[in-house]
Design a protein around this motif. Sequence first.
Motif, mmCIF file in Angstrom:
data_model
loop_
_atom_site.group_PDB
_atom_site.id
_atom_site.type_symbol
_atom_site.label_atom_id
_atom_site.label_comp_id
_atom_site.label_asym_id
_atom_site.label_seq_id
_atom_site.Cartn_x
_atom_site.Cartn_y
_atom_site.Cartn_z
ATOM 1 N N LEU A 10 0.863 -1.181 0.000
ATOM 2 C CA LEU A 10 0.000 0.000 0.000
ATOM 3 C C LEU A 10 0.897 1.228 0.000
ATOM 4 N N LEU A 11 0.830 1.999 -1.079
ATOM 5 C CA LEU A 11 1.574 3.261 -1.156
ATOM 6 C C LEU A 11 0.594 4.381 -0.841
ATOM 7 N N TYR A 12 0.843 5.065 0.258
ATOM 8 C CA TYR A 12 -0.008 6.172 0.688
ATOM 9 C C TYR A 12 0.763 7.468 0.503
ATOM 10 N N GLY A 13 0.110 8.464 -0.058
ATOM 11 C CA GLY A 13 0.768 9.749 -0.164
ATOM 12 C C GLY A 13 -0.077 10.770 -0.885
ATOM 13 N N ALA A 14 0.389 11.987 -0.810
ATOM 14 C CA ALA A 14 -0.274 13.112 -1.458
ATOM 15 C C ALA A 14 -0.097 13.016 -2.972
ATOM 16 N N PRO A 15 -0.891 13.773 -3.725
ATOM 17 C CA PRO A 15 -0.706 13.798 -5.177
ATOM 18 C C PRO A 15 0.733 14.185 -5.537
ATOM 19 N N ALA A 16 1.272 13.489 -6.537
ATOM 20 C CA ALA A 16 2.615 13.738 -7.069
ATOM 21 C C ALA A 16 3.728 13.394 -6.077
ATOM 22 N N ALA A 17 3.412 12.571 -5.070
ATOM 23 C CA ALA A 17 4.443 12.148 -4.118
ATOM 24 C C ALA A 17 5.342 11.067 -4.704
ATOM 25 N N GLY A 18 4.957 10.501 -5.841
ATOM 26 C CA GLY A 18 5.807 9.514 -6.494
ATOM 27 C C GLY A 18 5.245 8.107 -6.527
ATOM 28 N N LYS A 19 3.949 7.941 -6.296
ATOM 29 C CA LYS A 19 3.364 6.600 -6.275
ATOM 30 C C LYS A 19 3.561 5.886 -7.618
ATOM 31 N N TYR A 60 -11.930 14.649 -7.340
ATOM 32 C CA TYR A 60 -11.816 15.218 -8.693
ATOM 33 C C TYR A 60 -13.057 14.906 -9.542
ATOM 34 N N GLY A 61 -14.213 14.741 -8.901
ATOM 35 C CA GLY A 61 -15.446 14.478 -9.627
ATOM 36 C C GLY A 61 -15.589 13.045 -10.116
ATOM 37 N N ASN A 62 -14.746 12.143 -9.638
ATOM 38 C CA ASN A 62 -14.783 10.743 -10.044
ATOM 39 C C ASN A 62 -14.908 9.851 -8.820
ATOM 40 N N ILE A 63 -15.244 8.577 -9.069
ATOM 41 C CA ILE A 63 -15.277 7.568 -8.019
ATOM 42 C C ILE A 63 -14.144 6.587 -8.315
ATOM 43 N N TYR A 64 -13.355 6.274 -7.288
ATOM 44 C CA TYR A 64 -12.232 5.346 -7.403
ATOM 45 C C TYR A 64 -12.498 4.167 -6.465
ATOM 46 N N VAL A 121 0.587 -3.461 -6.083
ATOM 47 C CA VAL A 121 0.985 -2.184 -5.502
ATOM 48 C C VAL A 121 -0.232 -1.272 -5.624
ATOM 49 N N VAL A 122 -0.853 -0.976 -4.480
ATOM 50 C CA VAL A 122 -2.101 -0.215 -4.435
ATOM 51 C C VAL A 122 -1.791 1.209 -4.000
ATOM 52 N N HIS A 123 -2.307 2.182 -4.748
ATOM 53 C CA HIS A 123 -2.117 3.591 -4.422
ATOM 54 C C HIS A 123 -3.335 4.103 -3.668
ATOM 55 N N LEU A 124 -3.079 4.761 -2.530
ATOM 56 C CA LEU A 124 -4.166 5.339 -1.743
ATOM 57 C C LEU A 124 -3.764 6.721 -1.246
ATOM 58 N N GLY A 125 -4.752 7.566 -1.073
ATOM 59 C CA GLY A 125 -4.501 8.898 -0.569
ATOM 60 C C GLY A 125 -5.337 9.234 0.659
#
Length: 186
Positions: A6-15, A69-73, A91-95
């Motif tokens: 699980l990769l957690y981070g802010a947008p553009a953190a490098g996921k 961002y107006g979408n569902i993930y 490798v799952v990206h989460l914010g």
Amino acid sequence: MRQGILLYGAPAAGKDTITAALTELDAQYVPFTRLKIGTGKTQGYRMGTPEQLAALEGRGDVIYRNERYGNIYVVDRPGLDQAMEGGGVPVVHLGQMVGMEQVTALYPAHWVRVLLWCSKETTARRSPQRGDTDTTARLDAWNATQDDLAAHPRAQWELRVDTDTTAPREAAEKIDAIVRASSPRS
């Protein structure tokens, strides 16, 4: 025992960048493609429909869903099952911390939790470089991620990576070492 990252981070953190470095390091690492219902960027997503989402929800196969961002993930059970076939390590990206909690609670596997971080200035610089047309929304999400982290001071991380100062390959090697050390195959 199945494994995942699980990769957690802010947008553009490098996921995305660190996921690419992991897949170059070992073919066992599989980028998990979340289901996306909405518009905009399609690369890195399985595009779905509201009907598909309703069917997944009806079967109890939605592990985590969020709207941004107006979408569902969506992180879904069939998607994770497929990614783990043949010993794959998704490798799952989460914010969002609630997403981290739900995936680890609702999908049995050994999850390696990694916090990726970069400064807000770095997000502001990287966002347009990667083609985002909504950098202001990404900066708002950066703030929300920082607030989310502050609200979860006891969060458990196997690794914290400052992507302002750590090269993607170095981060991938550190993550790989943790996965291998915790693997029943090692």
